[in-house]
Design a protein around this motif. Structure first.
Motif, PDB file in Angstrom:
ATOM      1  N   GLY A  96       6.560  -4.005  -2.155  1.00 13.54           N
ATOM      2  CA  GLY A  96       7.273  -3.063  -1.286  1.00 13.54           C
ATOM      3  C   GLY A  96       6.960  -1.614  -1.631  1.00 13.54           C
ATOM      4  N   ILE A  97       6.855  -1.316  -2.921  1.00 17.18           N
ATOM      5  CA  ILE A  97       6.505   0.044  -3.357  1.00 17.18           C
ATOM      6  C   ILE A  97       5.089   0.379  -2.894  1.00 17.18           C
ATOM      7  CG2 ILE A  97       6.007   1.457  -5.394  1.00 17.18           C
ATOM      8  CD1 ILE A  97       8.403  -0.031  -6.751  1.00 17.18           C
ATOM      9  N   HIS A  98       4.179  -0.583  -2.994  1.00 20.27           N
ATOM     10  CA  HIS A  98       2.810  -0.359  -2.503  1.00 20.27           C
ATOM     11  C   HIS A  98       2.821  -0.100  -1.009  1.00 20.27           C
ATOM     12  CE1 HIS A  98       1.004  -2.724  -6.128  1.00 20.27           C
ATOM     13  NE2 HIS A  98       1.417  -1.519  -6.467  1.00 20.27           N
ATOM     14  N   ALA A  99       3.621  -0.842  -0.266  1.00 18.48           N
ATOM     15  CA  ALA A  99       3.703  -0.643   1.185  1.00 18.48           C
ATOM     16  C   ALA A  99       4.216   0.762   1.507  1.00 18.48           C
ATOM     17  CB  ALA A  99       4.605  -1.697   1.820  1.00 18.48           C
ATOM     18  N   GLU A 100       5.209   1.253   0.750  1.00 17.25           N
ATOM     19  CA  GLU A 100       5.718   2.622   0.964  1.00 17.25           C
ATOM     20  C   GLU A 100       4.597   3.640   0.799  1.00 17.25           C
ATOM     21  OE1 GLU A 100       8.877   3.359  -1.802  1.00 17.25           O
ATOM     22  OE2 GLU A 100      10.250   1.956  -0.817  1.00 17.25           O
ATOM     23  N   ARG A 101       3.815   3.486  -0.257  1.00 18.15           N
ATOM     24  CA  ARG A 101       2.740   4.451  -0.535  1.00 18.15           C
ATOM     25  C   ARG A 101       1.619   4.359   0.500  1.00 18.15           C
ATOM     26  NH1 ARG A 101       3.313   3.975  -6.899  1.00 18.15           N
ATOM     27  NH2 ARG A 101       5.181   5.245  -7.058  1.00 18.15           N
ATOM     28  N   ILE A 102       1.269   3.161   0.889  1.00 18.43           N
ATOM     29  CA  ILE A 102       0.243   3.005   1.923  1.00 18.43           C
ATOM     30  C   ILE A 102       0.722   3.609   3.234  1.00 18.43           C
ATOM     31  CG2 ILE A 102      -0.983   1.303   3.346  1.00 18.43           C
ATOM     32  CD1 ILE A 102      -1.052  -0.483   0.772  1.00 18.43           C
ATOM     33  N   ASN A 103       1.991   3.388   3.575  1.00 24.96           N
ATOM     34  CA  ASN A 103       2.542   3.979   4.803  1.00 24.96           C
ATOM     35  C   ASN A 103       2.500   5.501   4.743  1.00 24.96           C
ATOM     36  OD1 ASN A 103       3.052   1.529   6.054  1.00 24.96           O
ATOM     37  ND2 ASN A 103       5.143   1.404   5.300  1.00 24.96           N
ATOM     38  N   GLU A 104       2.783   6.070   3.575  1.00 25.35           N
ATOM     39  CA  GLU A 104       2.720   7.525   3.422  1.00 25.35           C
ATOM     40  C   GLU A 104       1.281   8.032   3.600  1.00 25.35           C
ATOM     41  OE1 GLU A 104       3.522  10.918   0.007  1.00 25.35           O
ATOM     42  OE2 GLU A 104       4.503   8.975  -0.185  1.00 25.35           O
ATOM     43  N   ILE A 105       0.337   7.331   3.017  1.00 24.06           N
ATOM     44  CA  ILE A 105      -1.073   7.706   3.184  1.00 24.06           C
ATOM     45  C   ILE A 105      -1.463   7.635   4.658  1.00 24.06           C
ATOM     46  CG2 ILE A 105      -3.451   6.953   2.701  1.00 24.06           C
ATOM     47  CD1 ILE A 105      -2.370   6.026  -0.090  1.00 24.06           C
ATOM     48  N   ARG A 107       0.521   7.902   7.289  1.00 20.09           N
ATOM     49  CA  ARG A 107       1.163   8.996   8.037  1.00 20.09           C
ATOM     50  C   ARG A 107       0.393  10.293   7.856  1.00 20.09           C
ATOM     51  NH1 ARG A 107       5.699   5.951   7.043  1.00 20.09           N
ATOM     52  NH2 ARG A 107       6.105   6.771   4.979  1.00 20.09           N
ATOM     53  N   ASN A 108      -0.020  10.575   6.633  1.00 27.63           N
ATOM     54  CA  ASN A 108      -0.817  11.776   6.385  1.00 27.63           C
ATOM     55  C   ASN A 108      -2.142  11.720   7.134  1.00 27.63           C
ATOM     56  OD1 ASN A 108       1.145  12.800   4.706  1.00 27.63           O
ATOM     57  ND2 ASN A 108       0.194  12.037   2.838  1.00 27.63           N
ATOM     58  N   PHE A 109      -2.762  10.575   7.157  1.00 29.39           N
ATOM     59  CA  PHE A 109      -4.016  10.404   7.873  1.00 29.39           C
ATOM     60  C   PHE A 109      -3.818  10.582   9.381  1.00 29.39           C
ATOM     61  CE2 PHE A 109      -7.021   7.579  10.089  1.00 29.39           C
ATOM     62  CZ  PHE A 109      -8.216   8.159   9.696  1.00 29.39           C
ATOM     63  N   LEU A 110      -2.728   9.999   9.898  1.00 23.58           N
ATOM     64  CA  LEU A 110      -2.474  10.074  11.338  1.00 23.58           C
ATOM     65  C   LEU A 110      -2.155  11.492  11.805  1.00 23.58           C
ATOM     66  CD1 LEU A 110      -0.414   6.814  11.855  1.00 23.58           C
ATOM     67  CD2 LEU A 110      -2.773   7.244  12.522  1.00 23.58           C
ATOM     68  N   GLU A 111      -1.582  12.302  10.905  1.00 20.31           N
ATOM     69  CA  GLU A 111      -1.291  13.692  11.273  1.00 20.31           C
ATOM     70  C   GLU A 111      -2.576  14.469  11.535  1.00 20.31           C
ATOM     71  OE1 GLU A 111       1.134  15.363   8.214  1.00 20.31           O
ATOM     72  OE2 GLU A 111       2.869  14.140   8.751  1.00 20.31           O
ATOM     73  N   SER A 112      -3.640  14.073  10.897  1.00 14.55           N
ATOM     74  CA  SER A 112      -4.889  14.805  11.050  1.00 14.55           C
ATOM     75  C   SER A 112      -5.847  14.161  12.055  1.00 14.55           C
ATOM     76  CB  SER A 112      -5.592  14.936   9.693  1.00 14.55           C
ATOM     77  OG  SER A 112      -5.928  13.654   9.210  1.00 14.55           O
ATOM     78  N   ARG A 113      -5.605  12.943  12.450  1.00 14.18           N
ATOM     79  CA  ARG A 113      -6.492  12.225  13.376  1.00 14.18           C
ATOM     80  C   ARG A 113      -5.659  11.487  14.421  1.00 14.18           C
ATOM     81  NH1 ARG A 113     -11.491  12.530  10.881  1.00 14.18           N
ATOM     82  NH2 ARG A 113     -11.437  12.439   8.636  1.00 14.18           N
ATOM     83  N   HIS A 114      -6.337  11.055  15.457  1.00 16.70           N
ATOM     84  CA  HIS A 114      -5.669  10.291  16.507  1.00 16.70           C
ATOM     85  C   HIS A 114      -5.938   8.806  16.299  1.00 16.70           C
ATOM     86  CE1 HIS A 114      -4.520  13.854  18.646  1.00 16.70           C
ATOM     87  NE2 HIS A 114      -5.749  14.305  18.549  1.00 16.70           N
TER      88      HIS A 114
END
Length: 151
Positions: A96-105, A107-114
């Motif tokens: 679950g902790i890994h999933a949180e971090r991957i989701n954060e990565i 989100r950061n990626f999606l902010e810069s790309r479509h």
């Protein structure tokens, strides 16, 4: 006939009560602790209390109280219970902790790309408090079934 036999088995009754009560308590406790109504928590893994811990504790303790703590069946139930509890608080919690971090990565990626991607499920395991709460619920249910129910 089969249902009557099934529900006269104290181990089965303790298992079912602890599982359903553990899952059912998640909804009101989620509101009390986080001030949000979330029906989906009753049908998912993770959360307070750990219904997995509650179930395996109730099964093992009821077997011990009914058949004896010196039986092979109790040893098997306790061993499986320890594996389930370790997995809930250890392996699944880390996933679950890994999933949180991957989701954060992501989100950061999606902010810069479509690029769209669904979030990973983050609540997979349990905190130690959630596991202990499930364990204690299992103990309580087992004692009620063995000593207070009339069968």
């Amino acid at each position: 006939m089969i249902f009557a036999q099934l529900f006269s088995n104290k181990v089965v009754v303790a298992a079912l009560i602890s599982w359903f009560l553990g899952q059912g308590l998640k909804f009101p406790l989620e509101y009390l602790l986080n001030k949000r109504w979330d029906w989906t928590i009753m049908f998912s893994s993770g959360g307070l209390p750990s219904s997995h811990s509650s179930l395996v504790t109730a099964v093992a303790l009821t077997i011990g109280l009914v058949d004896g703590f010196d039986t092979s069946l109790f040893a098997l139930a306790a061993s499986i219970g320890l594996i389930v509890i370790y997995d809930a608080a250890g392996v699944r919690r880390q996933a679950g902790i890994h999933a949180e971090r991957i989701n954060e990565i992501m989100r950061n990626f999606l902010e810069s790309r479509h690029f769209q991607e669904n979030d990973l499920k983050e609540m997979l395991g349990h905190t130690p408090f959630e596991v202990v709460s499930g364990f204690l619920l299992g103990v309580l249910i087992s004692l009620v079934v063995v000593f207070l129910l009339p069968f």
